[in-house]
Design a protein around this motif. Sequence first.
Motif, PDB file in Angstrom:
ATOM      1  N   GLY A  83       0.782  -1.323  -0.118  1.00 22.48           N
ATOM      2  CA  GLY A  83      -0.018   0.075  -0.056  1.00 22.48           C
ATOM      3  C   GLY A  83       0.809   1.151   0.049  1.00 22.48           C
ATOM      4  O   GLY A  83       2.021   1.367  -0.348  1.00 22.48           O
ATOM      5  N   PRO A  84       0.364   2.377   0.439  1.00 23.22           N
ATOM      6  CA  PRO A  84      -0.741   2.507   0.879  1.00 23.22           C
ATOM      7  C   PRO A  84      -1.982   2.678   0.104  1.00 23.22           C
ATOM      8  O   PRO A  84      -1.959   3.084  -1.004  1.00 23.22           O
ATOM      9  N   TYR A  85      -3.116   2.264   0.702  1.00 26.98           N
ATOM     10  CA  TYR A  85      -4.487   2.699  -0.178  1.00 26.98           C
ATOM     11  C   TYR A  85      -5.266   3.426   0.725  1.00 26.98           C
ATOM     12  O   TYR A  85      -5.300   3.630   2.109  1.00 26.98           O
ATOM     13  N   ILE A  86      -6.314   4.217  -0.080  1.00 25.40           N
ATOM     14  CA  ILE A  86      -7.336   5.183   0.718  1.00 25.40           C
ATOM     15  C   ILE A  86      -8.647   4.407   0.862  1.00 25.40           C
ATOM     16  O   ILE A  86      -9.152   3.888  -0.096  1.00 25.40           O
ATOM     17  N   ILE A  87      -9.222   4.503   2.111  1.00 21.40           N
ATOM     18  CA  ILE A  87     -10.434   3.704   2.450  1.00 21.40           C
ATOM     19  C   ILE A  87     -11.479   4.550   1.686  1.00 21.40           C
ATOM     20  O   ILE A  87     -11.885   5.870   1.816  1.00 21.40           O
ATOM     21  N   GLN A  88     -12.282   3.817   0.761  1.00 16.79           N
ATOM     22  CA  GLN A  88     -13.461   4.446   0.162  1.00 16.79           C
ATOM     23  C   GLN A  88     -15.025   4.314   0.755  1.00 16.79           C
ATOM     24  O   GLN A  88     -15.548   5.262   0.758  1.00 16.79           O
ATOM     25  N   LYS A  89     -15.009   3.317   1.573  1.00 18.11           N
ATOM     26  CA  LYS A  89     -16.051   2.915   2.272  1.00 18.11           C
ATOM     27  C   LYS A  89     -16.096   2.237   3.494  1.00 18.11           C
ATOM     28  O   LYS A  89     -14.997   1.066   3.333  1.00 18.11           O
ATOM     29  N   VAL A  90     -16.374   2.262   4.516  1.00 17.76           N
ATOM     30  CA  VAL A  90     -16.412   1.330   5.917  1.00 17.76           C
ATOM     31  C   VAL A  90     -17.918   0.961   5.892  1.00 17.76           C
ATOM     32  O   VAL A  90     -18.805   1.359   5.873  1.00 17.76           O
ATOM     33  N   HIS A  91     -17.953  -0.553   6.105  1.00 19.25           N
ATOM     34  CA  HIS A  91     -18.779  -1.401   5.999  1.00 19.25           C
ATOM     35  C   HIS A  91     -19.399  -1.761   7.487  1.00 19.25           C
ATOM     36  O   HIS A  91     -18.310  -1.928   8.479  1.00 19.25           O
ATOM     37  N   PRO A  92     -20.388  -2.072   8.062  1.00 19.69           N
ATOM     38  CA  PRO A  92     -20.766  -2.500   9.186  1.00 19.69           C
ATOM     39  C   PRO A  92     -20.484  -3.768   9.539  1.00 19.69           C
ATOM     40  O   PRO A  92     -20.434  -4.511  10.706  1.00 19.69           O
ATOM     41  N   ASN A  93     -19.773  -4.692   8.470  1.00 16.45           N
ATOM     42  CA  ASN A  93     -19.351  -6.072   8.723  1.00 16.45           C
ATOM     43  C   ASN A  93     -18.111  -6.256   9.019  1.00 16.45           C
ATOM     44  O   ASN A  93     -17.576  -7.260   8.482  1.00 16.45           O
ATOM     45  N   ASN A  94     -17.471  -5.269   9.466  1.00 14.80           N
ATOM     46  CA  ASN A  94     -15.735  -5.316   9.831  1.00 14.80           C
ATOM     47  C   ASN A  94     -15.134  -5.575   8.526  1.00 14.80           C
ATOM     48  O   ASN A  94     -13.897  -6.008   8.487  1.00 14.80           O
ATOM     49  N   THR A  95     -15.569  -4.728   7.450  1.00 12.28           N
ATOM     50  CA  THR A  95     -14.939  -4.791   6.325  1.00 12.28           C
ATOM     51  C   THR A  95     -14.566  -3.388   5.616  1.00 12.28           C
ATOM     52  O   THR A  95     -15.717  -2.364   6.162  1.00 12.28           O
ATOM     53  N   VAL A  96     -13.651  -3.138   4.758  1.00 15.16           N
ATOM     54  CA  VAL A  96     -13.488  -1.593   4.015  1.00 15.16           C
ATOM     55  C   VAL A  96     -13.261  -1.785   2.889  1.00 15.16           C
ATOM     56  O   VAL A  96     -12.557  -3.057   2.298  1.00 15.16           O
ATOM     57  N   THR A  97     -13.432  -1.051   1.777  1.00 12.94           N
ATOM     58  CA  THR A  97     -13.404  -0.858   0.517  1.00 12.94           C
ATOM     59  C   THR A  97     -12.363   0.086   0.209  1.00 12.94           C
ATOM     60  O   THR A  97     -12.558   1.355   0.535  1.00 12.94           O
ATOM     61  N   VAL A  98     -11.249  -0.351  -0.715  1.00  7.76           N
ATOM     62  CA  VAL A  98     -10.256   0.675  -1.004  1.00  7.76           C
ATOM     63  C   VAL A  98     -10.398   0.595  -2.493  1.00  7.76           C
ATOM     64  O   VAL A  98     -10.817  -0.379  -3.240  1.00  7.76           O
ATOM     65  N   GLN A  99      -9.516   1.493  -3.089  1.00  9.49           N
ATOM     66  CA  GLN A  99      -9.358   1.444  -4.484  1.00  9.49           C
ATOM     67  C   GLN A  99      -7.888   1.406  -5.019  1.00  9.49           C
ATOM     68  O   GLN A  99      -7.153   1.966  -4.331  1.00  9.49           O
ATOM     69  N   GLY A 100      -7.487   0.483  -5.703  1.00  6.85           N
ATOM     70  CA  GLY A 100      -6.191   0.205  -6.259  1.00  6.85           C
ATOM     71  C   GLY A 100      -6.194  -0.401  -7.470  1.00  6.85           C
ATOM     72  O   GLY A 100      -7.076  -1.217  -7.593  1.00  6.85           O
ATOM     73  N   ASN A 101      -5.031  -0.001  -8.313  1.00  4.90           N
ATOM     74  CA  ASN A 101      -5.063  -0.417  -9.931  1.00  4.90           C
ATOM     75  C   ASN A 101      -6.170  -0.398 -10.368  1.00  4.90           C
ATOM     76  O   ASN A 101      -6.605  -1.170 -11.308  1.00  4.90           O
ATOM     77  N   GLY A 102      -6.859   0.662 -10.246  1.00  7.63           N
ATOM     78  CA  GLY A 102      -8.298   0.862 -11.219  1.00  7.63           C
ATOM     79  C   GLY A 102      -9.425   0.051 -10.596  1.00  7.63           C
ATOM     80  O   GLY A 102     -10.583   0.198 -11.521  1.00  7.63           O
ATOM     81  N   LYS A 103      -9.315  -0.641  -9.594  1.00 11.36           N
ATOM     82  CA  LYS A 103     -10.545  -1.310  -9.102  1.00 11.36           C
ATOM     83  C   LYS A 103     -10.769  -1.259  -7.643  1.00 11.36           C
ATOM     84  O   LYS A 103      -9.826  -0.935  -7.011  1.00 11.36           O
ATOM     85  N   PHE A 104     -12.020  -1.379  -7.088  1.00 12.06           N
ATOM     86  CA  PHE A 104     -12.431  -1.543  -5.869  1.00 12.06           C
ATOM     87  C   PHE A 104     -12.155  -3.133  -5.219  1.00 12.06           C
ATOM     88  O   PHE A 104     -12.439  -3.754  -5.834  1.00 12.06           O
ATOM     89  N   CYS A 105     -11.747  -2.989  -4.095  1.00  4.18           N
ATOM     90  CA  CYS A 105     -11.490  -4.237  -3.475  1.00  4.18           C
ATOM     91  C   CYS A 105     -11.844  -3.893  -1.829  1.00  4.18           C
ATOM     92  O   CYS A 105     -11.661  -2.970  -1.413  1.00  4.18           O
ATOM     93  N   THR A 106     -12.446  -5.255  -1.738  1.00  2.34           N
ATOM     94  CA  THR A 106     -12.969  -5.058  -0.128  1.00  2.34           C
ATOM     95  C   THR A 106     -12.229  -6.253   0.982  1.00  2.34           C
ATOM     96  O   THR A 106     -11.852  -7.176   0.508  1.00  2.34           O
ATOM     97  N   PHE A 107     -11.705  -5.798   2.061  1.00  2.00           N
ATOM     98  CA  PHE A 107     -10.886  -6.381   2.997  1.00  2.00           C
ATOM     99  C   PHE A 107     -11.469  -6.312   4.273  1.00  2.00           C
ATOM    100  O   PHE A 107     -12.193  -5.600   4.849  1.00  2.00           O
ATOM    101  N   ASN A 108     -11.329  -7.423   5.088  1.00  2.00           N
ATOM    102  CA  ASN A 108     -11.622  -7.601   6.411  1.00  2.00           C
ATOM    103  C   ASN A 108     -10.726  -6.909   7.302  1.00  2.00           C
ATOM    104  O   ASN A 108      -9.506  -6.709   6.888  1.00  2.00           O
ATOM    105  N   LEU A 109     -11.181  -6.245   8.370  1.00  2.00           N
ATOM    106  CA  LEU A 109     -10.391  -5.525   9.151  1.00  2.00           C
ATOM    107  C   LEU A 109      -9.325  -6.364   9.661  1.00  2.00           C
ATOM    108  O   LEU A 109      -7.974  -5.719  10.221  1.00  2.00           O
TER     109      LEU A 109
END
Length: 201
Positions: A155-181
């Motif tokens: 990384g680093p990556y910038i968080i685009q969205k924080v979800h209530p199920n302990n995951t966040v979405t980031v954008q990298g290499n032109g696509k969005f990915c979701t990762f668990n905390l």
Amino acid sequence: MSGLNIKNIHTTTYHPESNPVERVNREIGRLLRTYCHKQHTNWLRWLDNIEYWINNTTHTTTECTPHYLMFGEKPKLSITRLINFPKGDPNEAGPKIIQIVMKRSKKKSELRNAYKDRDKKFPQYSVGDSILVKEHRLSSAEDKETHKLFLLYHGPYIIQKVHPNNTVTVQGNGKFCTFNLKNIKKYYADKPSIGTSHTNQ
């Protein structure tokens, strides 16, 4: 699948806790290791036995066997011809048992999580935070690379969205990915010390 009222739920990568199938896979591995540790190629001949054992063993979470939940009846075992076992609660038969098992599973899941998370401090994330994502690269004999020598995070990556199920979405290499905390950590940029100066050498 929608016609059967089956809902697809996606899980984040490298987070087996969110996939109940992984718990069964772990049990299959434990049993195979027990019977095949001396001769690894024998694993195939034990699969039918292991399938039967798992499907006809009472699971601690559901308090039922998978066979009973699937077919609504208890399998006829050879030992039942020799021993009179107590009969189960007839009120649990039929579709009602599914609702009972769902409540049991949810309650025990909450108890496990409360025990696992006791005294833990969880970092808070917000949209716009910079994070690092954990690496999961494998060793490669062909490329002469060892997974233990790779950097642990990228990384680093910038968080685009924080979800209530302990995951966040980031954008990298032109696509969005979701990762668990569990697989991320906060990124702190290096700041120059006060009073220092840099000159070209």
